[in-house]
Design a protein around this motif. Structure first.
Motif, short mmCIF file in Angstrom:
data_model
loop_
_atom_site.label_atom_id
_atom_site.label_comp_id
_atom_site.label_asym_id
_atom_site.label_seq_id
_atom_site.Cartn_x
_atom_site.Cartn_y
_atom_site.Cartn_z
N SER A 159 -9.14 19.65 10.52
CA SER A 159 -9.29 18.20 10.70
C SER A 159 -8.01 17.49 10.26
CB SER A 159 -10.45 17.69 9.84
OG SER A 159 -10.07 17.64 8.46
N PRO A 160 -7.89 16.21 10.58
CA PRO A 160 -6.83 15.42 9.93
C PRO A 160 -7.07 15.37 8.43
CG PRO A 160 -7.81 14.26 11.81
CD PRO A 160 -8.69 15.43 11.54
N ASP A 161 -6.05 14.95 7.68
CA ASP A 161 -6.21 14.78 6.24
C ASP A 161 -7.27 13.74 5.94
OD1 ASP A 161 -4.26 16.58 5.51
OD2 ASP A 161 -2.67 15.08 5.37
N GLY A 162 -8.08 14.00 4.94
CA GLY A 162 -8.90 12.96 4.37
C GLY A 162 -8.01 12.01 3.57
N PRO A 163 -8.56 10.94 3.03
CA PRO A 163 -7.73 9.98 2.28
C PRO A 163 -7.08 10.64 1.07
CG PRO A 163 -10.06 9.53 1.99
CD PRO A 163 -9.98 10.56 3.07
N PRO A 164 -5.79 10.34 0.82
CA PRO A 164 -5.12 10.94 -0.35
C PRO A 164 -5.65 10.36 -1.65
CG PRO A 164 -3.70 9.32 0.69
CD PRO A 164 -4.90 9.45 1.58
N VAL A 165 -5.59 11.15 -2.69
CA VAL A 165 -6.01 10.70 -4.01
C VAL A 165 -4.96 11.16 -5.02
CG1 VAL A 165 -7.45 12.76 -4.41
CG2 VAL A 165 -7.91 10.66 -5.67
N ASP A 166 -4.60 10.25 -5.94
CA ASP A 166 -3.59 10.54 -6.95
C ASP A 166 -4.26 10.95 -8.26
OD1 ASP A 166 -1.72 9.76 -5.10
OD2 ASP A 166 -1.43 7.77 -5.96
N VAL A 167 -3.65 11.92 -8.93
CA VAL A 167 -4.10 12.35 -10.26
C VAL A 167 -2.87 12.46 -11.15
CG1 VAL A 167 -5.14 14.20 -11.61
CG2 VAL A 167 -6.09 13.61 -9.39
N THR A 168 -2.94 11.89 -12.33
CA THR A 168 -1.87 12.05 -13.32
C THR A 168 -2.38 12.93 -14.45
OG1 THR A 168 -0.98 9.86 -12.81
CG2 THR A 168 -0.29 10.87 -14.88
N THR A 169 -1.77 14.10 -14.62
CA THR A 169 -2.16 14.97 -15.72
C THR A 169 -1.63 14.39 -17.03
OG1 THR A 169 -0.20 16.31 -15.28
CG2 THR A 169 -2.29 17.08 -14.36
N PRO A 170 -2.39 14.50 -18.11
CA PRO A 170 -1.91 13.96 -19.40
C PRO A 170 -0.81 14.85 -19.97
CG PRO A 170 -4.00 15.09 -19.69
CD PRO A 170 -3.75 15.06 -18.21
N PRO A 171 0.01 14.29 -20.85
CA PRO A 171 1.02 15.13 -21.51
C PRO A 171 0.36 16.23 -22.32
CG PRO A 171 1.46 12.79 -21.87
CD PRO A 171 0.08 12.89 -21.28
N ALA A 172 1.03 17.37 -22.40
CA ALA A 172 0.57 18.42 -23.30
C ALA A 172 0.91 18.04 -24.73
CB ALA A 172 1.22 19.76 -22.93
N SER A 173 0.33 18.75 -25.68
CA SER A 173 0.57 18.45 -27.09
C SER A 173 2.06 18.46 -27.39
CB SER A 173 -0.14 19.48 -27.96
OG SER A 173 0.12 19.24 -29.32
N GLY A 174 2.54 17.37 -27.96
CA GLY A 174 3.96 17.28 -28.31
C GLY A 174 4.82 16.67 -27.23
N ASP A 175 4.29 16.48 -26.02
CA ASP A 175 5.07 15.87 -24.95
C ASP A 175 5.23 14.37 -25.20
OD1 ASP A 175 5.28 18.26 -23.78
OD2 ASP A 175 4.04 17.82 -22.02
N GLY A 176 6.23 13.79 -24.58
CA GLY A 176 6.48 12.37 -24.70
C GLY A 176 5.65 11.57 -23.72
N PRO A 177 6.03 10.31 -23.45
CA PRO A 177 5.27 9.46 -22.54
C PRO A 177 5.40 9.91 -21.10
CG PRO A 177 7.31 8.40 -23.20
CD PRO A 177 7.19 9.64 -24.02
N ASN A 178 4.53 9.38 -20.25
CA ASN A 178 4.57 9.70 -18.83
C ASN A 178 5.89 9.21 -18.24
OD1 ASN A 178 4.16 9.98 -16.09
ND2 ASN A 178 2.02 9.35 -16.19
N THR A 179 6.64 10.12 -17.59
CA THR A 179 7.96 9.77 -17.06
C THR A 179 7.95 9.53 -15.56
OG1 THR A 179 8.53 12.11 -16.74
CG2 THR A 179 9.09 11.12 -18.86
N ALA A 180 6.78 9.59 -14.92
CA ALA A 180 6.71 9.43 -13.46
C ALA A 180 6.69 7.95 -13.08
CB ALA A 180 5.47 10.12 -12.91
N PRO A 181 7.44 7.54 -12.05
CA PRO A 181 7.28 6.20 -11.50
C PRO A 181 5.84 6.00 -11.05
CG PRO A 181 9.28 7.22 -10.65
CD PRO A 181 8.51 8.30 -11.36
N ALA A 182 5.24 4.86 -11.38
CA ALA A 182 3.82 4.64 -11.10
C ALA A 182 3.64 3.72 -9.90
CB ALA A 182 3.15 4.03 -12.33
N GLU A 183 2.42 3.75 -9.35
CA GLU A 183 2.02 2.83 -8.27
C GLU A 183 3.05 2.82 -7.14
OE1 GLU A 183 -0.31 -0.47 -10.96
OE2 GLU A 183 1.88 -0.49 -10.96
N PHE A 184 3.45 4.02 -6.74
CA PHE A 184 4.48 4.17 -5.72
C PHE A 184 3.91 3.87 -4.33
CE2 PHE A 184 8.20 5.36 -3.70
CZ PHE A 184 8.08 6.47 -2.88
N THR A 185 4.61 3.04 -3.56
CA THR A 185 4.21 2.74 -2.19
C THR A 185 5.41 2.91 -1.27
OG1 THR A 185 4.71 0.38 -2.39
CG2 THR A 185 2.46 1.08 -2.95
N ALA A 186 5.14 3.22 -0.01
CA ALA A 186 6.19 3.33 1.02
C ALA A 186 5.65 2.67 2.28
CB ALA A 186 6.53 4.80 1.28
#
Length: 318
Positions: A204-231
């Motif tokens: 089939s065609p793709d179903g609607p995309p869904v975003d998931v952000t995994t939490p940092p592992a123990s000792g990791d810093g803040p989330n470094t990914a650009p958020a709410e990305f649109t094109a």
């Protein structure tokens, strides 16, 4: 279980030739057998076989897949699923997998996973409908749960395939509406889509995309990914927008990926660095109908690149 190795003759020989530094016992201990082996019939002639990735400490360099006693595929260590093709309709098969290490030691076979191929049907050219809804949530720094609504097909849905970045990463059975995913990276945005498949392997065609952000592992810093990305595509251009990650200072440099490849670095000059919502317009010359999958990541204060944003698929227009 660790097995004793009989190395006395080797020890005497290497001491005579080069002293203690020359003595390295050969690796004769095989890795553990792969766990979590499953087999799912995808059509009248294919079965999808999957298993859990080996732990890094096991030193696995590859896998061997067997149908009965017959070796059917050899795969590198980063591949933990494979479609076995050319099978006979309505036939039962048993699959096993062995792990191999750098010294060539083979593990015992994983307990066999069994599957029966589907019945052959008249030519089927009609693909299933796309799953109408997709949801997902992170269940840990390296895992997520993805679920979807049922699709329909004139001959029946036989499988659901989960894709990440255009690559199939998991296959679930026709009666399933969700699945657990492992092997993810902490502090990372993933975009998942789901496709339904029928017995003739029409997807089939793709179903609607869904975003998931995994939490940092123990000792990791803040989330470094650009958020709410649109094109957004417009005639002769693509406009990108995102929220800058909180890296501790202004983020002035981003690396843009198109269809899985780094294509350009977006730089904001002094006095123009966005502190919150950022926007960048690209001029494009590719033909109308060209499909782009785009994502980006930020340069961190330590000079490394951060985590990727979600990936967006767009179709260029004239």
């Amino acid at each position: 279980m660790h097995h004793a190795r009989h190395t006395a003759p080797t020890l005497l020989l290497c001491l005579a030739l080069g002293g203690p530094a020359a003595c390295t016992a050969p690796d004769t201990e095989p890795p553990p057998a792969p766990a979590g082996l499953t087999a799912q019939a995808g059509s009248a002639s294919t079965v999808h076989v999957m298993w859990n990735a080996a732990a890094e400490r096991d030193g696995v360099t590859g896998y061997q897949v067997f149908e009965g006693d017959r070796l059917v595929r050899e795969l590198p260590a980063d591949k933990t699923m494979v479609d076995i093709t050319g099978l006979t309709p309505q036939t039962g098969y048993a699959f096993t997998v062995k792990a191999e290490d750098a010294a060539g030691n083979l593990s015992a076979a994983a307990p066999a996973a069994r599957a029966t191929t589907l019945a052959a049907k008249a030519e089927d050219l009609r693909a299933p409908t796309a799953p109408a809804a997709t949801t997902a949530r992170a269940t840990g720094p390296r895992s997520a749960w993805v679920s979807w609504s049922a699709a329909t097909d004139d001959t029946g849905v036989t499988a659901y395939d989960v894709y990440q970045g255009g690559v199939r990463i998991h296959t679930a059975g026709p009666g399933e509406s969700g699945t657990a995913l492992g092997g993810l990276q902490p502090d990372t945005v993933y975009t998942f889509t789901v496709r339904a498949r029928d017995g003739a392997d029409n997807s089939s065609p793709d179903g609607p995309p869904v975003d998931v952000t995994t939490p940092p592992a123990s000792g990791d810093g803040p989330n470094t990914a650009p958020a709410e990305f649109t094109a957004t595509a417009s005639p002769g251009a693509v406009t990108l927008a995102w929220t800058a990650p909180d890296t501790g200072r202004e983020t002035s440099e981003y690396e843009l990926y198109v269809n899985g490849k780094a294509t350009t670095v977006i730089q904001f000059g002094a006095g123009a660095v966005p502190g919150g919502r950022a926007e960048h317009r690209l001029t494009v010359t590719e033909p109308t109908g060209t499909v782009w999958a785009v994502k980006l990541r930020a340069r961190l204060p330590d000079g490394n690149w951060g985590a990727f944003s979600a990936e967006r698929r767009i179709t260029l227009v004239a």
